[in-house]
Design a protein around this motif. Structure first.
Motif: not given
Length: 578
Positions: A131-144
């Motif tokens: 969860h700590w990694r998810a908080l500091h990660a970028r939101p998921p990329r935009v789908p095609r």
């Protein structure tokens, strides 16, 4: 393709490597590698730290705690345990062996408790890291493509692309964690849901730690104080004392208090309305204060809570021996047996100057009345409207010099004889024909002579006594804080929605505006997902036409699920001819 010679050579080499008893090639059975000690330990650790096992251990802890509610517990009520042994002499020893009379101190309860504690820690620590990694990660990329999403929408606005980007980011701010990429805008919210889940489980560990520490560092004691007498917070002044494992007697706060008055209030039909004990507390620094202790309204002293647990009468009794010397003098608590305070008590008189030691047992009746059939007296009300004390007399050896502790409320009559007297009507007694046990009836201020020249008994004043329970547990604030955080975390994990939202921006063919396409996805059922997507897209700017397409999940008549698409007017007037 291999030749027969090559196949035979392969079979021979396989048999040579496996031995004569090894499996034949071509049987289709794969050989599993041996796990070894390390492999088995790793497998057991993974099983123990799984959420499924943690839930099972939590349920098991609730199950193994049930005997603590069904059977009397020796640390809390040893008298009831003794009664259980008397009532069930064959069953009680077996229950004692398996620890049912001390459930929370039994090895099997401690084992489940420890396994649950380890399982929760092993289950939560990896989730915290993820969860700590998810908080500091970028939101998921935009789908095609947004075509596969059940909730999507598209509209055209008159503003340019940079302005639409700024408007959308302003609408997402505070609600979503958003970022602008080359593909569009990606946003995500609901991290508080997983945070709440982790806070709940971490708080559960805090509760377990607080309960365990409370058993180690707390103490509890019960004692009786009569009006006008004092109590000092010392182990010797307690009637019963239950220390924790790491309890230090020097840690007791040296406060004292005096019971100045006890007041009770009853209805005419003997129902209790109020109890209040007025005490004067002396602190170690010499300061004093007056406190009133009531039921469910404890007093704080030395960091501990003092609870009012019971009350009764303590008749002031003076016993003189056959030589006229005072052998006993003081208030004797008589323990109530029913709602009208019919009380039982014992007077032990070991310090006689001549003759045998004396023992008096009997009852105290606050409001004594004669039964209509003349069979005896009873108490009609708990208030002392017509107090009467009835005692029987014993003489002999009290057994106090044997070095064996005795219950102050029980008279050991093994080495004593009951004193009898001539029956007034000549009816047979239980000792000899025409005799009956001596029964002494006394009211406040009365004195009676004892037979056989054993002395006199005087009933003086009638003070009250209170039973108090002192409990010290330094972990209570931590237990309360952990419980509050557990509830907050549970609410967050249940009610905070987890959503992802994507937006693509393209210029209109005419070049006079921007086409805004959005899609949203939720974890689980989320009725507000479509409304939230519509709110974000409406903030993009001024629409040039109604929304081009809105798609949500619908259910067909046959029960299947599929998208339903509504197609209003084209948002770009320049495309009407196509």
């Amino acid at each position: 393709m291999r030749t027969a010679t090559e196949v035979d050579a392969t079979n021979l080499s396989s048999k040579a490597g496996q031995g004569e008893d090894g499996p034949e090639v071509g049987t289709g059975r794969a050989q599993s590698p041996a796990l070894g000690v390390t492999g088995w330990l790793r497998w057991m650790w993974r099983q123990l730290t799984s959420m499924r096992v943690a839930i099972l251990l939590l349920l098991l802890l609730a199950v193994v705690a049930l005997p603590g509610s069904l059977f009397p517990q020796r640390p809390q009520d040893p008298a009831r345990v003794d009664e259980y042994f008397s009532a069930y002499p064959r069953l009680a020893p077996w229950l004692e062996r398996v620890g049912f009379f001390d459930v929370y101190g039994s090895p099997w309860f401690a084992a489940v408790y420890l396994l649950l504690f380890i399982s929760l820690i092993g289950c939560i620590v990896p989730r915290v890291r993820v969860h700590w990694r998810a908080l500091h990660a970028r939101p998921p990329r935009v789908p095609r493509s947004f075509q596969r999403f059940p909730v999507r929408e598209e509209l055209a606005v008159t503003e340019s692309r940079p302005a639409v980007e700024a408007n959308l980011m302003a609408a997402l701010k505070g609600r979503y964690r958003a970022a602008v990429t080359t593909e569009g805008i990606t946003a995500e919210r609901g991290y508080l849901r997983e945070s709440g889940n982790l806070v709940f489980h971490l708080s559960l560990i805090g509760v377990l730690l607080s309960l365990a520490a409370g058993q180690l560092y707390s103490y509890r004691g019960q004692f009786i104080v009569v009006e006008g007498e004092s109590f000092a917070n010392s182990v010797l002044d307690y009637d019963t004392f239950e220390p924790g494992t790491f309890f230090d007697p020097d840690s007791l706060a040296p406060f004292t208090f005096t019971l100045e008055e006890f007041a009770s209030e009853f209805t005419p039909d003997a129902l209790a309305r109020d109890f209040a004990a007025t005490v004067r507390v002396s602190e170690p620094d010499g300061s004093t204060r007056r406190e009133v202790i009531k039921v469910n309204d404890p007093m704080d002293a030395g960091g501990a809570n003092l609870y009012l647990m019971g009350n009764g009468f303590a008749p002031d009794i003076t016993v003189r021996d056959g030589a006229g010397q005072v052998a006993f003098s003081g208030p004797v608590p008589f323990l109530p047996q029913d709602s009208v305070y019919t009380s039982r008590g014992v007077v032990k008189v070991p310090d006689v100057s001549v003759g045998e030691q004396l023992g008096l047992t009997g009852a105290f009746l606050p409001t004594a009345m004669m039964a209509e059939d003349g069979s005896g007296v009873y108490s009609a009300h708990p208030e002392p409207n017509a107090p009467l004390m009835a005692l029987t007399l014993w003489a002999g050896d009290l057994g106090l010099d044997d070095g064996v502790p005795q219950n102050v409320y029980v008279l050991d009559t093994d080495d004593m004889r009951q004193i009898y007297e001539e029956a007034p009507d000549g009816s047979p007694g239980s000792a000899e024909e025409g005799q009956q046990p001596v029964t002494l009836f006394l009211s406040p201020g009365e004195s009676v002579e004892l037979p056989e020249g054993l002395g006199t008994v005087t009933f003086g004043s009638l003070p009250r006594f209170v039973g108090l329970d002192l409990r010290y547990d330094p972990t209570l604030p931590y237990l309360l804080g952990s419980s509050v955080f557990a509830l907050l975390g549970l609410f967050a994990s249940l009610f905070v929605p987890r959503r992802r939202l994507w937006v693509k921006l393209t210029d209109t063919p005419s070049g006079g505006g921007t086409v805004v396409s959005g899609a949203a996805l939720a974890r689980g059922d989320d009725p507000g997902l479509a409304r939230d997507l519509a709110r974000v897209l409406r903030s993009a700017g001024s629409p040039v036409a109604p929304p081009r397409r809105t798609t949500t999940e619908t259910h067909d008549a046959d029960g299947t699920t599929g998208p339903t698409t509504t197609a209003p007017a084209d948002p770009d007037p320049a495309r009407k001819g196509h």
